[in-house]
Design a protein around this motif. Sequence first.
Motif, PDB file in Angstrom:
ATOM      1  N   ARG A 130     -32.828 -65.794  71.754  1.00  0.00           N
ATOM      2  CA  ARG A 130     -32.671 -64.626  72.642  1.00  0.00           C
ATOM      3  C   ARG A 130     -34.031 -64.037  73.032  1.00  0.00           C
ATOM      4  O   ARG A 130     -34.191 -63.497  74.130  1.00  0.00           O
ATOM      5  CB  ARG A 130     -31.811 -63.565  71.965  1.00  0.00           C
ATOM      6  CG  ARG A 130     -30.353 -63.971  71.768  1.00  0.00           C
ATOM      7  CD  ARG A 130     -29.512 -62.775  71.350  1.00  0.00           C
ATOM      8  NE  ARG A 130     -28.160 -63.154  70.932  1.00  0.00           N
ATOM      9  CZ  ARG A 130     -27.169 -63.446  71.756  1.00  0.00           C
ATOM     10  NH1 ARG A 130     -27.380 -63.394  73.066  1.00  0.00           N
ATOM     11  NH2 ARG A 130     -25.978 -63.777  71.286  1.00  0.00           N
TER      12      ARG A 130
ATOM     13  N   SER B 220     -38.062 -66.641  76.464  1.00  0.00           N
ATOM     14  CA  SER B 220     -37.677 -66.672  77.883  1.00  0.00           C
ATOM     15  C   SER B 220     -37.311 -68.069  78.372  1.00  0.00           C
ATOM     16  O   SER B 220     -36.676 -68.216  79.418  1.00  0.00           O
ATOM     17  CB  SER B 220     -38.818 -66.112  78.739  1.00  0.00           C
ATOM     18  OG  SER B 220     -39.993 -66.901  78.585  1.00  0.00           O
ATOM     19  N   SER B 221     -37.705 -69.103  77.626  1.00  0.00           N
ATOM     20  CA  SER B 221     -37.350 -70.468  78.041  1.00  0.00           C
ATOM     21  C   SER B 221     -35.962 -70.874  77.552  1.00  0.00           C
ATOM     22  O   SER B 221     -35.522 -72.000  77.793  1.00  0.00           O
ATOM     23  CB  SER B 221     -38.394 -71.467  77.536  1.00  0.00           C
ATOM     24  OG  SER B 221     -38.381 -71.542  76.128  1.00  0.00           O
ATOM     25  N   HIS B 222     -35.276 -69.960  76.836  1.00  0.00           N
ATOM     26  CA  HIS B 222     -33.940 -70.230  76.314  1.00  0.00           C
ATOM     27  C   HIS B 222     -32.960 -69.181  76.823  1.00  0.00           C
ATOM     28  O   HIS B 222     -33.320 -68.017  76.981  1.00  0.00           O
ATOM     29  CB  HIS B 222     -33.932 -70.210  74.785  1.00  0.00           C
ATOM     30  CG  HIS B 222     -34.750 -71.296  74.157  1.00  0.00           C
ATOM     31  ND1 HIS B 222     -36.135 -71.270  74.144  1.00  0.00           N
ATOM     32  CD2 HIS B 222     -34.380 -72.439  73.517  1.00  0.00           C
ATOM     33  CE1 HIS B 222     -36.577 -72.347  73.509  1.00  0.00           C
ATOM     34  NE2 HIS B 222     -35.533 -73.067  73.126  1.00  0.00           N
ATOM     35  N   THR B 223     -31.737 -69.619  77.049  1.00  0.00           N
ATOM     36  CA  THR B 223     -30.663 -68.698  77.438  1.00  0.00           C
ATOM     37  C   THR B 223     -29.463 -68.935  76.531  1.00  0.00           C
ATOM     38  O   THR B 223     -28.949 -70.057  76.469  1.00  0.00           O
ATOM     39  CB  THR B 223     -30.251 -68.924  78.903  1.00  0.00           C
ATOM     40  OG1 THR B 223     -31.385 -68.780  79.753  1.00  0.00           O
ATOM     41  CG2 THR B 223     -29.174 -67.913  79.310  1.00  0.00           C
TER      42      THR B 223
ATOM     43  N   LEU C 223     -25.812 -68.766  76.063  1.00  0.00           N
ATOM     44  CA  LEU C 223     -24.740 -68.729  77.057  1.00  0.00           C
ATOM     45  C   LEU C 223     -23.430 -68.171  76.524  1.00  0.00           C
ATOM     46  O   LEU C 223     -22.548 -67.806  77.312  1.00  0.00           O
ATOM     47  CB  LEU C 223     -24.494 -70.143  77.598  1.00  0.00           C
ATOM     48  CG  LEU C 223     -25.697 -70.822  78.277  1.00  0.00           C
ATOM     49  CD1 LEU C 223     -25.366 -72.279  78.582  1.00  0.00           C
ATOM     50  CD2 LEU C 223     -26.065 -70.089  79.554  1.00  0.00           C
TER      51      LEU C 223
ATOM     52  N   ILE D 242     -26.711 -72.837  73.706  1.00  0.00           N
ATOM     53  CA  ILE D 242     -27.998 -72.363  74.220  1.00  0.00           C
ATOM     54  C   ILE D 242     -28.502 -73.363  75.250  1.00  0.00           C
ATOM     55  O   ILE D 242     -28.436 -74.578  75.032  1.00  0.00           O
ATOM     56  CB  ILE D 242     -29.024 -72.214  73.077  1.00  0.00           C
ATOM     57  CG1 ILE D 242     -28.523 -71.208  72.037  1.00  0.00           C
ATOM     58  CG2 ILE D 242     -30.394 -71.815  73.609  1.00  0.00           C
ATOM     59  CD1 ILE D 242     -29.332 -71.194  70.750  1.00  0.00           C
ATOM     60  N   GLU D 243     -29.005 -72.865  76.354  1.00  0.00           N
ATOM     61  CA  GLU D 243     -29.675 -73.722  77.337  1.00  0.00           C
ATOM     62  C   GLU D 243     -31.174 -73.530  77.194  1.00  0.00           C
ATOM     63  O   GLU D 243     -31.656 -72.397  77.113  1.00  0.00           O
ATOM     64  CB  GLU D 243     -29.236 -73.376  78.757  1.00  0.00           C
ATOM     65  CG  GLU D 243     -29.886 -74.261  79.815  1.00  0.00           C
ATOM     66  CD  GLU D 243     -29.473 -73.915  81.237  1.00  0.00           C
ATOM     67  OE1 GLU D 243     -30.056 -74.488  82.184  1.00  0.00           O
ATOM     68  OE2 GLU D 243     -28.572 -73.061  81.412  1.00  0.00           O
ATOM     69  N   THR D 244     -31.911 -74.636  77.152  1.00  0.00           N
ATOM     70  CA  THR D 244     -33.365 -74.548  77.048  1.00  0.00           C
ATOM     71  C   THR D 244     -34.023 -75.270  78.215  1.00  0.00           C
ATOM     72  O   THR D 244     -33.495 -76.264  78.730  1.00  0.00           O
ATOM     73  CB  THR D 244     -33.866 -75.153  75.724  1.00  0.00           C
ATOM     74  OG1 THR D 244     -35.290 -75.000  75.641  1.00  0.00           O
ATOM     75  CG2 THR D 244     -33.524 -76.635  75.608  1.00  0.00           C
TER      76      THR D 244
END
Length: 540
Positions: free
Chosen positions: A380, A383-386, A388, A406-408
């Motif tokens: 969290r 910034s390179s990870h979201t 979801l 998680i999207e990376t």
Amino acid sequence: MTTLPLPANEIVRAYAPGSTERARLKAALTTMSGNRASLPSIIGGKAITTGNLETAVMPHLHAHVLADAHLAGAADVKAAIDAAKRAAHDWSQTGWEARARIFLKAADLVAGPWRYRLNAATMLGQSKTVHQAEIDSAAEFADFLRFNAHFMTRLYAEQPISAPREWNRVDYRPLEGFVYAVTPFNFTAIAANLPCAPAMMGVPVVWKPSPNAKLSAHYIMAVLQEAGLPDGVINLVYGDAEMVTRIVLDDSGLAGIHFTGSTGVFDHLRREIAAGSYRNMPRLVGETGGKNFTLAHASADVDALAIGVIRGGYEYQGQKCSATSRLYCPRSLWPTLRDRLVDEIAQIRVGDVRDFSCFMGAVIDRRAWSRHAEAIARARRDSSHTVLTQGEPDDCEGYFTPPTLIETQDQNSPLMREELFGPIITAFVYEDARFDEILGDIDQTSEYALTGAIFAQDSAVLEHAQAKLRYAAGNLYLNDKSTGAVVGQQPFGGARASGTNDKAGSLWNLTRWVSPRTIKENFIPPADWRYPSIEPDASI
């Protein structure tokens, strides 16, 4: 020659509403959760109570104590080694038929009268849902015993050819000494197989179970004793892992280690063995960590892919050695797959496994829960990870980590490289045209090589991808989830940092517990030491 019945995989029961098995399991859960058990070590067939107690709790309700285990001291560990050594002579001389009979009877006890107790112990002590317990502590446990007996006879039947007037044969001697079995929390069947496989081949065992699977270990030992296992053949020792291991490794009679656990611990054992002094070179068999991948090609069936990701990554809270934890998806499929996964994950019920509607229970202990909570929090903040999915880790009543996607944007992120052993999947989205490059990245990103899954409808793509990823996984699944190896169907194990790849539940594993002796018998020995070639030429 005596033959055994051909093995067949134990049928997995459904536990549907209104079924007899559902009622019997619920009754076992009620009884077991209502009685605080005492768990002695079993050394030389005797129950050893030390008064030095360690509790076994429900991970999904950690205030509830299920049992108290009596931890062995140094003298008890030495007694277990001595018991194994005393048993070695008679057990190594026991015919294979007599050994097989014991373990085949144990398999029938597991599949029959002990089924619900084993499943209940696994559910309560390791927080497995009913289906996950059934495929493990009932079906797979029985399968290991039945198929290993069959593999044993196949191994013994492997004999050399003989020339005229000679008889050549191989004596598959049990290893000289004892085996140290170190077993994990995540599979009751594996906890049973690691001591049972060498014991079936005639080698006595000192068994150190996981501190997080003490209750099921108690019931495994009880089944084996009821089946007629002689005293001292398997010695169950609860205790401090470092202390037990140090004493075992200091004994020159150590013949082998059968291990499932972390890569770091196995590496430590290898180094200690290399520095030790033993009557025979100990055999090391280990199945360790994994950072298992699921790779989607643009031709993949998204419905099948979504199911494979969810089951492969979130069943048993991602605590299977083979669980998917990194996902590679082409950009053309990602929006559809992402939305499907997020919608499906939101429907997953997490909770007390006595509620049969739960798809997930708790992770095994507070240390695991903290590792997962920190990984999600770190994602969290980056910034390179979201992240979801919704849901936050909660340890108020149980060690609950929600199924997390998680999207990376960083395919070399620690979340794509390091094992978390929890319900966390990290996805990297690649450009469709980079499929070949991604194959190379998958092979090199992680040090592990346990399992992997490839989803594609194009058969040429499947052939190409599995060739490129030949050494990236010891178990490779095409259009199927990365988990679920079945004894007799998919021998299990991986290489690189994932272990020695000796394939649990196979003939190859059993070869590690024997030391073959070749015997040549000459029925008509030669009458002269001279060979014809040394005779003089005839006179002309």
